[in-house]
Scaffold this motif. Sequence first.
Motif, PDB file in Angstrom:
ATOM      1  N   MET A   1       3.782   6.014  15.258  1.00 42.50           N
ATOM      2  CA  MET A   1       3.820   5.714  13.824  1.00 42.50           C
ATOM      3  C   MET A   1       3.952   7.005  13.009  1.00 42.50           C
ATOM      4  SD  MET A   1       3.686   2.488  13.507  1.00 42.50           S
ATOM      5  CE  MET A   1       3.328   2.333  11.760  1.00 42.50           C
ATOM      6  N   PRO A   2       4.631   6.925  11.856  1.00 44.01           N
ATOM      7  CA  PRO A   2       4.710   8.101  10.968  1.00 44.01           C
ATOM      8  C   PRO A   2       3.318   8.533  10.510  1.00 44.01           C
ATOM      9  CG  PRO A   2       6.301   6.422  10.319  1.00 44.01           C
ATOM     10  CD  PRO A   2       5.433   5.792  11.354  1.00 44.01           C
ATOM     11  N   ASP A   3       3.101   9.832  10.473  1.00 43.00           N
ATOM     12  CA  ASP A   3       1.773  10.350  10.158  1.00 43.00           C
ATOM     13  C   ASP A   3       1.339   9.965   8.743  1.00 43.00           C
ATOM     14  OD1 ASP A   3      -0.362  11.724  11.339  1.00 43.00           O
ATOM     15  OD2 ASP A   3       0.033  13.483  10.114  1.00 43.00           O
ATOM     16  N   ARG A   4       2.254   9.984   7.805  1.00 48.17           N
ATOM     17  CA  ARG A   4       1.900   9.664   6.421  1.00 48.17           C
ATOM     18  C   ARG A   4       1.448   8.213   6.292  1.00 48.17           C
ATOM     19  NH1 ARG A   4       5.677  10.377   0.978  1.00 48.17           N
ATOM     20  NH2 ARG A   4       4.223   9.362  -0.457  1.00 48.17           N
ATOM     21  N   LEU A   5       2.120   7.306   6.990  1.00 47.99           N
ATOM     22  CA  LEU A   5       1.740   5.891   6.937  1.00 47.99           C
ATOM     23  C   LEU A   5       0.333   5.694   7.491  1.00 47.99           C
ATOM     24  CD1 LEU A   5       2.654   2.941   6.375  1.00 47.99           C
ATOM     25  CD2 LEU A   5       3.471   2.864   8.736  1.00 47.99           C
ATOM     26  N   LEU A   6       0.029   6.365   8.606  1.00 40.83           N
ATOM     27  CA  LEU A   6      -1.312   6.265   9.187  1.00 40.83           C
ATOM     28  C   LEU A   6      -2.369   6.800   8.227  1.00 40.83           C
ATOM     29  CD1 LEU A   6      -0.938   7.327  12.927  1.00 40.83           C
ATOM     30  CD2 LEU A   6      -1.579   5.104  12.056  1.00 40.83           C
ATOM     31  N   MET A   7      -2.087   7.956   7.620  1.00 41.44           N
ATOM     32  CA  MET A   7      -3.073   8.565   6.729  1.00 41.44           C
ATOM     33  C   MET A   7      -3.362   7.680   5.522  1.00 41.44           C
ATOM     34  SD  MET A   7      -2.469  12.684   6.719  1.00 41.44           S
ATOM     35  CE  MET A   7      -0.765  12.637   6.218  1.00 41.44           C
ATOM     36  N   GLU A   8      -2.340   7.028   4.968  1.00 39.70           N
ATOM     37  CA  GLU A   8      -2.567   6.159   3.809  1.00 39.70           C
ATOM     38  C   GLU A   8      -3.437   4.968   4.174  1.00 39.70           C
ATOM     39  OE1 GLU A   8       1.360   5.231   2.537  1.00 39.70           O
ATOM     40  OE2 GLU A   8       1.605   7.079   1.365  1.00 39.70           O
ATOM     41  N   HIS A   9      -3.215   4.404   5.359  1.00 41.26           N
ATOM     42  CA  HIS A   9      -4.035   3.261   5.784  1.00 41.26           C
ATOM     43  C   HIS A   9      -5.483   3.692   6.060  1.00 41.26           C
ATOM     44  CE1 HIS A   9      -0.135   1.265   6.241  1.00 41.26           C
ATOM     45  NE2 HIS A   9      -0.791   0.116   6.344  1.00 41.26           N
TER      46      HIS A   9
ATOM     47  N   LEU B   1       0.825  -1.205   0.000  1.00 41.14           N
ATOM     48  CA  LEU B   1       0.000   0.000   0.000  1.00 41.14           C
ATOM     49  C   LEU B   1       0.862   1.260   0.000  1.00 41.14           C
ATOM     50  CD1 LEU B   1      -2.891   1.170   0.262  1.00 41.14           C
ATOM     51  CD2 LEU B   1      -2.560   1.160   2.740  1.00 41.14           C
ATOM     52  N   SER B   2       0.546   2.153  -0.916  1.00 37.56           N
ATOM     53  CA  SER B   2       1.194   3.457  -0.977  1.00 37.56           C
ATOM     54  C   SER B   2       0.270   4.392  -1.745  1.00 37.56           C
ATOM     55  CB  SER B   2       2.565   3.377  -1.653  1.00 37.56           C
ATOM     56  OG  SER B   2       2.417   2.961  -3.001  1.00 37.56           O
ATOM     57  N   GLU B   3       0.584   5.662  -1.737  1.00 37.70           N
ATOM     58  CA  GLU B   3      -0.270   6.636  -2.415  1.00 37.70           C
ATOM     59  C   GLU B   3      -0.387   6.389  -3.920  1.00 37.70           C
ATOM     60  OE1 GLU B   3      -0.492  11.486  -3.033  1.00 37.70           O
ATOM     61  OE2 GLU B   3       0.719  10.629  -1.412  1.00 37.70           O
ATOM     62  N   PRO B   4       0.708   6.070  -4.643  1.00 37.77           N
ATOM     63  CA  PRO B   4       0.563   5.867  -6.097  1.00 37.77           C
ATOM     64  C   PRO B   4      -0.303   4.669  -6.483  1.00 37.77           C
ATOM     65  CG  PRO B   4       2.846   6.318  -5.510  1.00 37.77           C
ATOM     66  CD  PRO B   4       2.114   6.086  -4.238  1.00 37.77           C
ATOM     67  N   ASN B   5      -0.230   3.565  -5.707  1.00 41.28           N
ATOM     68  CA  ASN B   5      -1.004   2.376  -6.098  1.00 41.28           C
ATOM     69  C   ASN B   5      -2.265   2.194  -5.250  1.00 41.28           C
ATOM     70  OD1 ASN B   5      -0.017   1.502  -3.657  1.00 41.28           O
ATOM     71  ND2 ASN B   5       1.106  -0.262  -4.473  1.00 41.28           N
ATOM     72  N   MET B   6      -2.762   3.288  -4.654  1.00 41.54           N
ATOM     73  CA  MET B   6      -3.960   3.210  -3.822  1.00 41.54           C
ATOM     74  C   MET B   6      -5.161   2.710  -4.626  1.00 41.54           C
ATOM     75  SD  MET B   6      -5.149   3.793  -0.719  1.00 41.54           S
ATOM     76  CE  MET B   6      -3.911   4.859   0.012  1.00 41.54           C
TER      77      MET B   6
ATOM     78  N   GLU C   1      -1.290  20.476   4.089  1.00 39.34           N
ATOM     79  CA  GLU C   1      -1.066  20.039   2.708  1.00 39.34           C
ATOM     80  C   GLU C   1      -1.142  18.517   2.521  1.00 39.34           C
ATOM     81  OE1 GLU C   1       0.793  18.722  -0.856  1.00 39.34           O
ATOM     82  OE2 GLU C   1       1.737  18.499   1.123  1.00 39.34           O
ATOM     83  N   PRO C   2      -0.505  17.678   3.382  1.00 40.99           N
ATOM     84  CA  PRO C   2      -0.614  16.224   3.168  1.00 40.99           C
ATOM     85  C   PRO C   2      -2.048  15.709   3.224  1.00 40.99           C
ATOM     86  CG  PRO C   2       1.162  16.728   4.706  1.00 40.99           C
ATOM     87  CD  PRO C   2       0.411  17.995   4.501  1.00 40.99           C
ATOM     88  N   VAL C   3      -2.846  16.218   4.173  1.00 41.41           N
ATOM     89  CA  VAL C   3      -4.236  15.777   4.276  1.00 41.41           C
ATOM     90  C   VAL C   3      -5.028  16.218   3.052  1.00 41.41           C
ATOM     91  CG1 VAL C   3      -6.367  15.963   5.620  1.00 41.41           C
ATOM     92  CG2 VAL C   3      -4.184  15.753   6.795  1.00 41.41           C
ATOM     93  N   GLU C   4      -4.818  17.454   2.598  1.00 45.26           N
ATOM     94  CA  GLU C   4      -5.550  17.951   1.437  1.00 45.26           C
ATOM     95  C   GLU C   4      -5.190  17.165   0.179  1.00 45.26           C
ATOM     96  OE1 GLU C   4      -7.993  20.039   1.279  1.00 45.26           O
ATOM     97  OE2 GLU C   4      -7.929  20.303   3.448  1.00 45.26           O
ATOM     98  N   ARG C   5      -3.908  16.794   0.053  1.00 47.68           N
ATOM     99  CA  ARG C   5      -3.496  16.004  -1.121  1.00 47.68           C
ATOM    100  C   ARG C   5      -4.178  14.642  -1.136  1.00 47.68           C
ATOM    101  NH1 ARG C   5       1.377  15.624  -0.002  1.00 47.68           N
ATOM    102  NH2 ARG C   5       1.543  13.409   0.489  1.00 47.68           N
ATOM    103  N   LEU C   6      -4.252  13.995   0.035  1.00 41.25           N
ATOM    104  CA  LEU C   6      -4.903  12.689   0.098  1.00 41.25           C
ATOM    105  C   LEU C   6      -6.421  12.818  -0.039  1.00 41.25           C
ATOM    106  CD1 LEU C   6      -2.836  10.871   2.874  1.00 41.25           C
ATOM    107  CD2 LEU C   6      -2.724  10.551   0.408  1.00 41.25           C
TER     108      LEU C   6
END
Length: 556
Positions: A108-116, A66-71, A263-268
């Motif tokens: 946990m890293p914030d980006r990892l949590l947000m992607e999940h 799981l990652s942002e590009p292959n979501m 910005e990270p939340v808005e991008r996701l």
Amino acid sequence: FTRFSKHNLTSDLEVEVTDIQTYLRFLVTSTSGKYVPPHLRNMGDDKRKAELEKLKRNVKGLMNRLSEPNMSSICGQLEELYMSSSRKDMNDTLTELLLAACVTPTLMPDRLLMEHILLVSILHHAVGLEVGAHFLETVVRKFDEHYKNPSGGKECDNLIAIIAHLYNFQVVHSVLIFDILKLLVGTFTEKDIELVLFVLRNVGFALRKDDPLALKELISEAQRKASDMGSKFQDQTRVRFMLETMMALKNNDMRKIPGYDPEPVERLRKLQRSLIHRSAGGSDMKLRVSLDSLLAAEQVGRWWIVGSSWSGAPMISKQEDTTTKQSPAQGQVDAKVLELARKQRMNTDVRRNIFCVLMTSEDYLDAFEKLLRMGLKDKQEREIVHVLMDCCLQEKNFNAFYVILGEKFCSHDRRFQMTFQFSLWDKFRELPNLSSSTFNNLVQLVTCFLQRKCLSLSILKVIEFGELDKPTVRFLRQVLTKLLKETEPEELASIFGRISGIPKLGMLREGLKLFIDHFLLKSVLSQGAPEQAALLSERAQLATKAMEAKETKLKL
């Protein structure tokens, strides 16, 4: 089996194992009715375990990639697994793997949590509410467990971060976040202050936008707690920093919150909008559920999940739950509501349940969501409109709550508009038999529906203007008078313009024009009220022009 006597079992030392197996086979056959050979026993359990292990491996393989590009690809494959597997198994497996990946003793890293959590949000919208509801309930239970019994790690921080991001990605309503914040401010320890700061930094401005009054009350409570209990802390810096952060939120000053980066939340969120192909017809998919409801789900039921049983809810069942203690006041209220339902002739379970929801809901949104999540279909769903109409007309004084709730249902789906229309037609036929209070409430209800454009003036097409009786004349006179007097000119033109240019409504337009001229204006003139007559005459001309506007264009 004569060899299996007490004498032979004690004296014969040469009893063969095969004879014992034959005897046991006889016992199994005589008690259960069907004999299962030993080599086939537990085969179903083994097969199910193998299927669950395979499902777990498949989901874990997808989660690891799981990652942002292959979501998009991962979500599509998980949707396919939901279609081919049991939803319960998928919910259990997905929740277990997500918590194993995100809830660890270290932060946990914030980006990892947000992607999940973004993954959960997309499945929540694409597959169904039960995906997010199951995950949310498990997370909240674990948070309650770690909060009451801290282990010294960062599990509690990770869990509250998950809940905050569930709010960020439109899975839960702000009600739950405010409940958790009130819990933390209520106990007000150093750990609580740290968690409050974390939540406000992540979702503070969204909370300010959704419910500024609740945020203001929370800030006042935190200031009071800080003045009462702040002296017991050796380090006053965190308390002051929390209060400064709250004041920055209150004043909408993002610069005073260090580390705030939307910005990270808005991008996701932008990615989320592109991946959610259906949004349930534009309806709100957020779970409006409180902290207490989630923690007591085993006792009171999961009303927020479509199709979930409500048998444990006191408003549905009269049976007392022996595992929980109900306060006398609560029992009396429920008994009163049920007795009131009986007096109002709510003679089916569906009608009683709808009535209880209407009478015990906090506001029209609470009632709307609870009624939708009852999972009623076809004829049962129409009972919502019938019960709402009955309750509105039986009130001693008109209650606008029913109008606002009815407007919400009409805007949700056109089938509710049709049901309201048919129900009103039934009431029009009963006008001579209605009591004065019911008659007045019906006038108010129809006028409000027309003003709010829930329904069109076409609902009056069933009235025969050539054969009007006295109750119908009185009803039409009151509705049209209120409509003309209490509606702004622009809105009035829009209301009457909705029935212009439609050939099937030609008789209705002519009937309304004649009624306004002969029954309405002449009646006001005969009463000797020149100011009212002038106003009505002006509004009547405006309404007539609006009805004729499209007809003139068509002729040209």
